[in-house]
Motif scaffolding. Structure first.
Motif, PDB file in Angstrom:
ATOM      1  N   TRP A 277      13.393  -2.338 -19.609  1.00 50.94           N
ATOM      2  CA  TRP A 277      13.069  -2.917 -18.324  1.00 50.94           C
ATOM      3  C   TRP A 277      11.897  -2.142 -17.717  1.00 50.94           C
ATOM      4  CZ3 TRP A 277      15.222  -7.382 -17.772  1.00 50.94           C
ATOM      5  CH2 TRP A 277      16.558  -7.617 -18.117  1.00 50.94           C
ATOM      6  N   VAL A 278      10.920  -2.869 -17.194  1.00 50.04           N
ATOM      7  CA  VAL A 278       9.926  -2.279 -16.310  1.00 50.04           C
ATOM      8  C   VAL A 278      10.367  -2.613 -14.890  1.00 50.04           C
ATOM      9  CG1 VAL A 278       7.523  -2.237 -15.566  1.00 50.04           C
ATOM     10  CG2 VAL A 278       8.071  -2.502 -17.992  1.00 50.04           C
ATOM     11  N   VAL A 279      10.656  -1.583 -14.119  1.00 56.47           N
ATOM     12  CA  VAL A 279      11.221  -1.746 -12.768  1.00 56.47           C
ATOM     13  C   VAL A 279      10.186  -1.335 -11.746  1.00 56.47           C
ATOM     14  CG1 VAL A 279      13.103  -1.088 -11.224  1.00 56.47           C
ATOM     15  CG2 VAL A 279      13.492  -1.148 -13.714  1.00 56.47           C
ATOM     16  N   THR A 280       9.947  -2.199 -10.762  1.00 55.28           N
ATOM     17  CA  THR A 280       9.053  -1.857  -9.663  1.00 55.28           C
ATOM     18  C   THR A 280       9.751  -2.140  -8.341  1.00 55.28           C
ATOM     19  OG1 THR A 280       8.033  -4.056  -9.777  1.00 55.28           O
ATOM     20  CG2 THR A 280       6.912  -2.261 -10.950  1.00 55.28           C
ATOM     21  N   ALA A 281       9.495  -1.291  -7.361  1.00 56.70           N
ATOM     22  CA  ALA A 281      10.101  -1.451  -6.041  1.00 56.70           C
ATOM     23  C   ALA A 281       9.214  -0.747  -5.013  1.00 56.70           C
ATOM     24  CB  ALA A 281      11.516  -0.888  -5.991  1.00 56.70           C
ATOM     25  N   THR A 282       9.413  -1.101  -3.762  1.00 58.47           N
ATOM     26  CA  THR A 282       8.602  -0.566  -2.657  1.00 58.47           C
ATOM     27  C   THR A 282       9.491   0.062  -1.603  1.00 58.47           C
ATOM     28  OG1 THR A 282       6.928  -2.272  -3.031  1.00 58.47           O
ATOM     29  CG2 THR A 282       6.866  -1.140  -0.914  1.00 58.47           C
ATOM     30  N   ARG A 283       9.019   1.183  -1.058  1.00 62.62           N
ATOM     31  CA  ARG A 283       9.700   1.760   0.105  1.00 62.62           C
ATOM     32  C   ARG A 283       9.171   1.069   1.358  1.00 62.62           C
ATOM     33  NH1 ARG A 283       8.645   7.525   3.210  1.00 62.62           N
ATOM     34  NH2 ARG A 283       9.896   6.944   5.004  1.00 62.62           N
ATOM     35  N   PRO A 284      10.047   0.447   2.159  1.00 64.20           N
ATOM     36  CA  PRO A 284       9.579  -0.243   3.370  1.00 64.20           C
ATOM     37  C   PRO A 284       8.832   0.695   4.322  1.00 64.20           C
ATOM     38  CG  PRO A 284      11.869  -0.778   2.893  1.00 64.20           C
ATOM     39  CD  PRO A 284      11.504   0.359   1.978  1.00 64.20           C
TER      40      PRO A 284
END
Length: 284
Positions: A277-284
């Motif tokens: 899995w390539v996982v991407t996420a953002t800190r609000p």
């Protein structure tokens, strides 16, 4: 520095002993072999990270530093901090960064789960197979989120499930030599601890990130240019799987491994199917 002087969360003490001990030393001595095995994933992982000139990068579980060095080149001198529990691997990372003249990269031997990173000091945290070993993943990712600026992001490369990774199944079956070897539990630190998309989403959102995106990739892993080199590499890496066998059983297990590796030899090297899995996420 040794594991005895490392400041780690007590829950990570066993991981520190392993990565700063014999296991880390083996990975450091075979850094090129490990990097070659994952080479097919490096470009899509870096593309997902979408690094820009001048960005401040935190590389979690940086190992021997291949991703840190790539980040330094892609950010054209943006500061890069690589952290890991393994002193032996960090020595390789520092040596290679110096050899390549990458003075924007520095390395620290710390526990990323609890280390007091300066708040909001990075634009992105990346990790190539380095975040599956936290004893308390939510606490670890909350600490990483704190180190990111608002709007900062993470890009992670983690394994999909055991059933999608022929390389591990094949090696474990060969070295079992008829025994029932325990399967790495998905809810404990280990290579498949973040293989479940639901666990990934729950962990990152609980740590303060927006709902992450997961992109599945399948690529062959290459464990050596030929069967002999692959056998030498893998048999050393997984020798612990045969530690409880007597001399006859160990010989049988290693013979099984050699046969399996020879069956996977191709003109491009010894190859096994794998999935991440390539996982991407953002800190609000």
């Amino acid at each position: 520095m040794t594991a005895r002087t490392l400041h780690v969360d007590p829950s990570n003490a066993e991981q520190a002993r392993s990565w700063d001990g014999e296991e880390g030393s083996y990975w450091a001595a075979h850094a090129d072999d490990f990097d070659r095995a994952l080479r097919a994933y490096q470009r899509p992982f870096l593309d997902a990270a979408a690094l820009h000139r001048g960005e401040r990068v935190l590389d979690i579980g940086c190992g021997s530093g291949l991703t840190s060095r790539a980040a330094a080149r892609l950010t054209v001198g943006g500061p890069v901090l690589g952290v890991d529990l393994s002193g032996p691997m960090l020595r390789v990372a520092r040596r290679e960064a110096e050899r390549e003249g990458l003075d924007s990269v520095r390395y620290e031997q710390v526990d990323a789960q609890t280390y007091p990173f300066p708040e909001a000091s990075f634009d992105i945290a990346v990790s190539r197979m380095g975040v599956m070993f936290f004893a308390d993943p939510v606490t670890a990712f909350r600490n990483i989120a704190r180190a990111l600026r608002p709007g900062g992001r993470v890009a992670l490369l983690v394994w999909q499930g055991l059933e999608r990774n022929e390389w591990f199944r094949s090696f474990a079956t060969a070295l079992a030599a008829g025994r029932d070897l325990p399967v790495p539990p998905p809810d404990e630190p280990g290579p498949f601890a973040m293989s479940d998309p639901g666990v990934v989403r729950d962990t990152l959102t609980a740590a303060g990130f927006d709902t992450p995106e997961l992109t599945g990739l399948e690529r062959p892993m290459t464990f050596g240019r030929d069967a002999e080199r692959a056998y030498s590499f893998v048999s050393g890496m997984l020798a612990w799987m045969a530690d409880d066998l007597d001399e006859t059983g160990r010989a049988r297990a290693l013979a099984n491994l050699r046969v399996d590796i020879e069956a996977h030899a191709t003109p491009e090297g010894v190859r096994y199917a794998s999935a991440v899995w390539v996982v991407t996420a953002t800190r609000p």
